[in-house]
Motif scaffolding. Structure first.
Motif, PDB file in Angstrom:
ATOM      1  N   ALA A 294      -2.332   5.393  11.007  1.00 53.40           N
ATOM      2  CA  ALA A 294      -1.037   4.935  11.657  1.00 53.40           C
ATOM      3  C   ALA A 294      -0.349   5.875   9.759  1.00 53.40           C
ATOM      4  O   ALA A 294       1.110   6.304  10.920  1.00 53.40           O
ATOM      5  CB  ALA A 294       0.009   3.222  11.020  1.00 53.40           C
TER       6      ALA A 294
ATOM      7  N   LEU B 215       0.800  -1.002  -0.289  1.00 55.23           N
ATOM      8  CA  LEU B 215      -0.449   0.575  -0.153  1.00 55.23           C
ATOM      9  C   LEU B 215       1.127   1.236   0.560  1.00 55.23           C
ATOM     10  O   LEU B 215       1.935   1.425   0.681  1.00 55.23           O
ATOM     11  CB  LEU B 215      -0.998  -0.204   1.227  1.00 55.23           C
TER      12      LEU B 215
ATOM     13  N   PRO C 224      -4.369   4.610  -2.981  1.00 53.71           N
ATOM     14  CA  PRO C 224      -5.024   3.357  -2.623  1.00 53.71           C
ATOM     15  C   PRO C 224      -4.682   3.230  -1.385  1.00 53.71           C
ATOM     16  O   PRO C 224      -6.169   2.113  -0.988  1.00 53.71           O
ATOM     17  CB  PRO C 224      -3.398   1.854  -2.482  1.00 53.71           C
ATOM     18  N   ALA C 225      -4.694   3.155  -0.170  1.00 54.01           N
ATOM     19  CA  ALA C 225      -4.857   3.494   0.709  1.00 54.01           C
ATOM     20  C   ALA C 225      -5.873   4.316   1.265  1.00 54.01           C
ATOM     21  O   ALA C 225      -6.725   3.956   1.940  1.00 54.01           O
ATOM     22  CB  ALA C 225      -3.739   4.088   1.749  1.00 54.01           C
ATOM     23  N   LEU C 226      -5.616   5.258   0.452  1.00 51.64           N
ATOM     24  CA  LEU C 226      -7.073   5.979   0.936  1.00 51.64           C
ATOM     25  C   LEU C 226      -8.166   5.731   0.215  1.00 51.64           C
ATOM     26  O   LEU C 226     -10.072   6.274   0.812  1.00 51.64           O
ATOM     27  CB  LEU C 226      -7.209   7.840  -0.025  1.00 51.64           C
ATOM     28  N   VAL C 227      -8.141   5.450  -0.901  1.00 53.71           N
ATOM     29  CA  VAL C 227      -9.163   4.160  -1.798  1.00 53.71           C
ATOM     30  C   VAL C 227      -9.833   3.580  -0.947  1.00 53.71           C
ATOM     31  O   VAL C 227     -11.066   3.162  -0.952  1.00 53.71           O
ATOM     32  CB  VAL C 227      -8.867   3.896  -3.619  1.00 53.71           C
ATOM     33  N   GLY C 228      -8.777   2.523  -0.264  1.00 55.74           N
ATOM     34  CA  GLY C 228      -9.324   1.750   0.448  1.00 55.74           C
ATOM     35  C   GLY C 228     -10.015   1.778   1.369  1.00 55.74           C
ATOM     36  O   GLY C 228     -11.039   1.026   2.191  1.00 55.74           O
TER      37      GLY C 228
ATOM     38  N   LEU D 261      -6.415   1.211   9.875  1.00 55.19           N
ATOM     39  CA  LEU D 261      -5.240   0.692  10.334  1.00 55.19           C
ATOM     40  C   LEU D 261      -3.888   1.611   9.454  1.00 55.19           C
ATOM     41  O   LEU D 261      -3.728   2.343  10.434  1.00 55.19           O
ATOM     42  CB  LEU D 261      -5.672  -1.063  10.541  1.00 55.19           C
ATOM     43  N   PHE D 262      -4.075   1.632   7.854  1.00 56.53           N
ATOM     44  CA  PHE D 262      -3.189   1.757   7.724  1.00 56.53           C
ATOM     45  C   PHE D 262      -2.936   3.465   7.663  1.00 56.53           C
ATOM     46  O   PHE D 262      -2.018   4.295   7.959  1.00 56.53           O
ATOM     47  CB  PHE D 262      -3.049   0.939   6.143  1.00 56.53           C
TER      48      PHE D 262
ATOM     49  N   VAL E 200     -13.100   2.824   1.219  1.00 55.93           N
ATOM     50  CA  VAL E 200     -14.214   3.057   0.993  1.00 55.93           C
ATOM     51  C   VAL E 200     -14.656   1.592   0.275  1.00 55.93           C
ATOM     52  O   VAL E 200     -15.456   1.338   0.432  1.00 55.93           O
ATOM     53  CB  VAL E 200     -14.869   3.711  -0.155  1.00 55.93           C
ATOM     54  N   LEU E 201     -13.211   0.944   0.221  1.00 52.81           N
ATOM     55  CA  LEU E 201     -13.250  -0.715  -0.380  1.00 52.81           C
ATOM     56  C   LEU E 201     -13.501  -1.689   0.731  1.00 52.81           C
ATOM     57  O   LEU E 201     -14.147  -2.747   0.998  1.00 52.81           O
ATOM     58  CB  LEU E 201     -12.356  -0.719  -1.680  1.00 52.81           C
ATOM     59  N   ALA E 202     -12.422  -1.512   1.638  1.00 50.79           N
ATOM     60  CA  ALA E 202     -11.754  -2.376   2.558  1.00 50.79           C
ATOM     61  C   ALA E 202     -12.125  -2.189   3.715  1.00 50.79           C
ATOM     62  O   ALA E 202     -10.519  -1.175   4.392  1.00 50.79           O
ATOM     63  CB  ALA E 202     -10.761  -3.260   2.242  1.00 50.79           C
TER      64      ALA E 202
ATOM     65  N   LYS F 280      -9.308  -2.686   7.035  1.00 49.88           N
ATOM     66  CA  LYS F 280      -8.654  -2.744   7.008  1.00 49.88           C
ATOM     67  C   LYS F 280      -7.446  -1.359   6.859  1.00 49.88           C
ATOM     68  O   LYS F 280      -6.603  -1.297   7.799  1.00 49.88           O
ATOM     69  CB  LYS F 280      -8.176  -4.051   6.423  1.00 49.88           C
ATOM     70  N   ALA F 281      -8.451  -0.920   6.065  1.00 50.86           N
ATOM     71  CA  ALA F 281      -7.648   0.320   5.680  1.00 50.86           C
ATOM     72  C   ALA F 281      -7.229   1.343   6.841  1.00 50.86           C
ATOM     73  O   ALA F 281      -6.159   2.229   7.091  1.00 50.86           O
ATOM     74  CB  ALA F 281      -8.282   1.000   4.593  1.00 50.86           C
TER      75      ALA F 281
END
Lengths: 147, 147
Positions: free
Chosen positions: B124, B102, B106-110, B120-121, B112-114, B117-118
């Protein structure tokens, strides 16, 4: 060799890549700004020194997940597989956030905007974080760690 | 509503949509690119080609403009030497990128998609950015005051 191309999605990759490039191009030509996500996120959250409010950055950062959500509804839910270990996600997040600020950019700022301008700093940064990424994945594999 | 905010929002939307279309919103696919000794997936290389192609054209356009269309001046990083901050930042960034597959976009898109999990990333990552600002403030506030 064949299985590599069974996994790969070159056409989707290239199309999506052009969309990302077009997004960066809009920021540059219309607003005169570099579409580096780490820099824009830090500015949107006033995590810069000295701190300053940057509404343009905030608007971009809000648009990014919404664009992802929107296209995900249209083309049908895409596969998104995250690491199982929460500890991996948290430590990776810390490293990515700190490293991107220390190194003045991430995959978009250096890898797309800087490389396309042939900036020496971006060529170095992109080369180094790719090598560092290859080494990290190889080390995890040799230690028997999966993400 | 001012046009420059609309442009920034649309750019963010397009960027996020491009990440989903290209498959880069899936950390497993990004990690696959970094896994040259294992289940290698070359898709990211095609994403880079698409993005660099459009951005190379954008830089050519930029050279012909005296100012951005919706703004008064270009905010483009000055040419600076490659220094230890760039190199160490890129190394740390690459380790985090390889660990989870990541990076910031992609983490910011995460989110809304996951989201489970996202978050946490992303949490941090923001902490890492804040930590960098804290260090930056301590390291550089003296030299700034002297100016």
């Amino acid at each position: 060799m064949m299985e590599i191309w069974n996994r790969a999605q070159p056409l989707q990759g290239f199309t999506g890549g052009m969309m990302i490039g077009a997004a960066c191009a809009l920021m540059l030509v219309l607003l005169g700004r570099i579409a580096g996500v780490s820099g824009l996120l830090a500015r949107a959250l006033k995590l810069t020194y000295p701190p300053a409010l940057d509404l343009l950055a905030l608007v971009f950062i809000l648009g990014l997940p919404l664009g992802g959500l929107f296209i995900n509804q249209i083309i049908g839910s895409v596969e998104v597989i995250y690491p199982n270990e929460d500890l991996i996600l948290i430590s990776a997040g810390l490293l990515v956030g700190f490293g991107a600020r220390l190194g003045s950019g991430c995959t978009s700022g250096h890898g797309v905007c800087g490389l396309s301008r042939l900036s020496l700093r971006s060529i170095f940064a992109t080369g180094i974080f790719m090598l560092s990424g290859f080494a990290t994945v190889a080390l995890m594999r040799s230690l028997g760690l999966s993400s | 509503m001012k046009l420059n905010y609309v442009a920034s929002f649309i750019s963010g939307l397009l960027f996020g949509a491009g990440l989903v279309v290209s498959g880069m919103a899936n950390p497993q696919r990004v990690r696959g690119f970094l896994d040259i000794g294992g289940a290698f997936d070359p898709t990211l290389a095609f994403v880079m080609m698409g993005a660099l192609l459009i951005m190379a054209l954008a830089w050519r356009t930029q050279k012909k403009l005296s100012h951005p269309l919706f703004s008064t001046s270009f905010e483009i990083p000055k040419t600076m030497p490659v220094d230890w901050r760039l190199i160490s930042g890129a190394i740390l960034f690459g380790v985090g990128w390889g660990l989870a597959g990541l990076c910031p976009g992609p983490a910011l898109v995460g989110l809304v998609l996951a989201p489970k999990k996202a978050i946490l990333f992303v949490g941090a990552m923001i902490l890492g950015m804040g930590l960098y600002r804290w260090v930056e403030q301590r390291l550089f506030s003296k030299s700034l005051n002297q100016n």
